[in-house]
Design a protein around this motif. Structure first.
Motif, PDB file in Angstrom:
ATOM      1  N   UNK A 280       0.841  -1.204   0.000  1.00 29.06           N
ATOM      2  CA  UNK A 280       0.000   0.000   0.000  1.00 29.06           C
ATOM      3  C   UNK A 280       0.877   1.254   0.000  1.00 29.06           C
ATOM      4  N   UNK A 281       1.959   1.233   0.791  1.00 26.38           N
ATOM      5  CA  UNK A 281       2.897   2.355   0.789  1.00 26.38           C
ATOM      6  C   UNK A 281       3.473   2.558  -0.608  1.00 26.38           C
ATOM      7  N   UNK A 282       3.828   1.463  -1.279  1.00 31.40           N
ATOM      8  CA  UNK A 282       4.353   1.560  -2.644  1.00 31.40           C
ATOM      9  C   UNK A 282       3.348   2.194  -3.591  1.00 31.40           C
ATOM     10  N   UNK A 283       2.086   1.798  -3.469  1.00 29.64           N
ATOM     11  CA  UNK A 283       1.044   2.384  -4.320  1.00 29.64           C
ATOM     12  C   UNK A 283       0.899   3.880  -4.037  1.00 29.64           C
ATOM     13  N   UNK A 284       0.967   4.251  -2.754  1.00 29.08           N
ATOM     14  CA  UNK A 284       0.866   5.673  -2.400  1.00 29.08           C
ATOM     15  C   UNK A 284       2.043   6.460  -2.969  1.00 29.08           C
TER      16      UNK A 284
ATOM     17  N   UNK B 213      12.254  14.987  -8.274  1.00 29.33           N
ATOM     18  CA  UNK B 213      11.652  14.415  -7.067  1.00 29.33           C
ATOM     19  C   UNK B 213      10.512  13.466  -7.434  1.00 29.33           C
ATOM     20  N   UNK B 214       9.688  13.851  -8.379  1.00 30.89           N
ATOM     21  CA  UNK B 214       8.582  12.997  -8.818  1.00 30.89           C
ATOM     22  C   UNK B 214       9.071  11.712  -9.450  1.00 30.89           C
ATOM     23  N   UNK B 215      10.103  11.810 -10.272  1.00 34.30           N
ATOM     24  CA  UNK B 215      10.650  10.611 -10.913  1.00 34.30           C
ATOM     25  C   UNK B 215      11.240   9.664  -9.861  1.00 34.30           C
ATOM     26  N   UNK B 216      12.012  10.217  -8.915  1.00 32.00           N
ATOM     27  CA  UNK B 216      12.602   9.382  -7.864  1.00 32.00           C
ATOM     28  C   UNK B 216      11.530   8.757  -6.973  1.00 32.00           C
ATOM     29  N   UNK B 217      10.519   9.528  -6.626  1.00 31.14           N
ATOM     30  CA  UNK B 217       9.428   9.005  -5.803  1.00 31.14           C
ATOM     31  C   UNK B 217       8.695   7.887  -6.539  1.00 31.14           C
ATOM     32  N   UNK B 218       8.483   8.065  -7.832  1.00 31.02           N
ATOM     33  CA  UNK B 218       7.827   7.028  -8.637  1.00 31.02           C
ATOM     34  C   UNK B 218       8.677   5.767  -8.703  1.00 31.02           C
ATOM     35  N   UNK B 219       9.989   5.920  -8.865  1.00 25.52           N
ATOM     36  CA  UNK B 219      10.879   4.753  -8.897  1.00 25.52           C
ATOM     37  C   UNK B 219      10.863   4.002  -7.565  1.00 25.52           C
ATOM     38  N   UNK B 220      10.968   4.742  -6.464  1.00 27.23           N
ATOM     39  CA  UNK B 220      10.921   4.105  -5.144  1.00 27.23           C
ATOM     40  C   UNK B 220       9.566   3.424  -4.940  1.00 27.23           C
ATOM     41  N   UNK B 221       8.504   4.076  -5.368  1.00 20.69           N
ATOM     42  CA  UNK B 221       7.170   3.482  -5.261  1.00 20.69           C
ATOM     43  C   UNK B 221       7.044   2.213  -6.067  1.00 20.69           C
ATOM     44  N   UNK B 222       7.596   2.205  -7.284  1.00 20.29           N
ATOM     45  CA  UNK B 222       7.533   1.004  -8.124  1.00 20.29           C
ATOM     46  C   UNK B 222       8.295  -0.147  -7.478  1.00 20.29           C
ATOM     47  N   UNK B 223       9.483   0.132  -6.960  1.00 20.54           N
ATOM     48  CA  UNK B 223      10.272  -0.917  -6.305  1.00 20.54           C
ATOM     49  C   UNK B 223       9.540  -1.427  -5.066  1.00 20.54           C
ATOM     50  N   UNK B 224       8.995  -0.508  -4.284  1.00 22.66           N
ATOM     51  CA  UNK B 224       8.279  -0.885  -3.065  1.00 22.66           C
ATOM     52  C   UNK B 224       7.024  -1.684  -3.403  1.00 22.66           C
ATOM     53  N   UNK B 225       6.314  -1.273  -4.433  1.00 21.14           N
ATOM     54  CA  UNK B 225       5.073  -1.941  -4.829  1.00 21.14           C
ATOM     55  C   UNK B 225       5.338  -3.321  -5.413  1.00 21.14           C
ATOM     56  N   UNK B 226       6.363  -3.431  -6.272  1.00 21.88           N
ATOM     57  CA  UNK B 226       6.636  -4.687  -6.957  1.00 21.88           C
ATOM     58  C   UNK B 226       7.459  -5.671  -6.131  1.00 21.88           C
TER      59      UNK B 226
ATOM     60  N   UNK C 135      11.851  -6.786  -0.453  1.00 20.89           N
ATOM     61  CA  UNK C 135      13.081  -5.985  -0.493  1.00 20.89           C
ATOM     62  C   UNK C 135      12.876  -4.681   0.270  1.00 20.89           C
ATOM     63  N   UNK C 136      11.711  -4.064   0.094  1.00 21.23           N
ATOM     64  CA  UNK C 136      11.427  -2.800   0.778  1.00 21.23           C
ATOM     65  C   UNK C 136      11.417  -3.002   2.295  1.00 21.23           C
ATOM     66  N   UNK C 137      10.805  -4.094   2.768  1.00 20.83           N
ATOM     67  CA  UNK C 137      10.794  -4.372   4.208  1.00 20.83           C
ATOM     68  C   UNK C 137      12.220  -4.534   4.705  1.00 20.83           C
ATOM     69  N   UNK C 138      13.020  -5.276   3.954  1.00 24.61           N
ATOM     70  CA  UNK C 138      14.415  -5.517   4.336  1.00 24.61           C
ATOM     71  C   UNK C 138      15.178  -4.193   4.443  1.00 24.61           C
ATOM     72  N   UNK C 139      15.054  -3.341   3.424  1.00 24.51           N
ATOM     73  CA  UNK C 139      15.777  -2.061   3.410  1.00 24.51           C
ATOM     74  C   UNK C 139      15.296  -1.154   4.539  1.00 24.51           C
TER      75      UNK C 139
END
Length: 184
Positions: free
Chosen positions: A102-106, A133-146, A150-154
């Motif tokens: 859900x955080x990734x989707x947000x 900032x938008x591009x980086x946030x989108x990339x982090x969101x995509x990694x977190x969502x997909x 890995x996101x929990x680990x990091x």
């Protein structure tokens, strides 16, 4: 009336800070060494607290008369909290993965909105910073969502390192408080 000396207050405060700092360091080390187990344990503790809070809130609101805090609508929040707590207790790993997804989707939505805002600001001050900032946030969101694992680990590793450093600072501060108390 008790006579409390400033040196006693400093000594007690320093001792508590040292104990808290040690707990922070131990918790941080556990997060770094076993991030998934630590996240599961945190999720279970949160689940227990939500269930207890839901039970207490439901009983309190059920006992209140109409027109006060009670009534049907007042029970809904505590019941939902208790249900969420049970879900966290049943499968803490799945619950943590869901929360991170859900955080990734947000983050994806927020990054997309930043990119859209940057496009609307084109040619104005700081529009490139907004776009990056938008591009980086989108990339982090995509990694977190997909890849929520890995996101929990990091996140667990970052939180663990932060806790270790905070704990060390608290131990140093508590030690300094105790040193000042001895000299007072």
């Amino acid at each position: 009336m008790t006579d409390t000396r400033p040196s006693d207050v400093l000594r007690a405060t320093g001792s508590l800070a040292i104990v808290e700092g040690i707990l922070f360091v131990v918790g941080g080390i556990l997060l770094v060494v076993t991030p998934f187990a630590a996240v599961a344990a945190f999720t279970q503790v949160t689940g227990v607290l939500l269930v207890l809070g839901g039970i207490v809130g439901t009983v309190r609101n059920a006992g209140a008369g109409h027109g006060e805090q009670g009534g049907g609508a007042g029970i809904l929040g505590p019941v939902l909290a208790a249900i969420a707590g049970v879900v966290l207790l049943v499968d803490p790993t799945l619950a943590a993965a869901f929360i991170v997804t859900v955080l990734g989707a947000m983050l994806l939505v927020g990054g997309g909105m930043q990119i859209a805002a940057a496009c609307g600001m084109h040619g104005r001050d700081h529009w490139i910073a907004m776009l990056v900032s938008g591009i980086l946030t989108t990339l982090v969101g995509a990694i977190t969502f997909l890849a929520p694992g890995i996101a929990i680990f990091v996140f667990a590793i970052f939180a663990g390192v932060q806790l270790v450093f905070t704990g060390i600072l608290m131990i140093r501060g508590g030690t300094e408080f105790r040193r000042v108390a001895r000299s007072a």
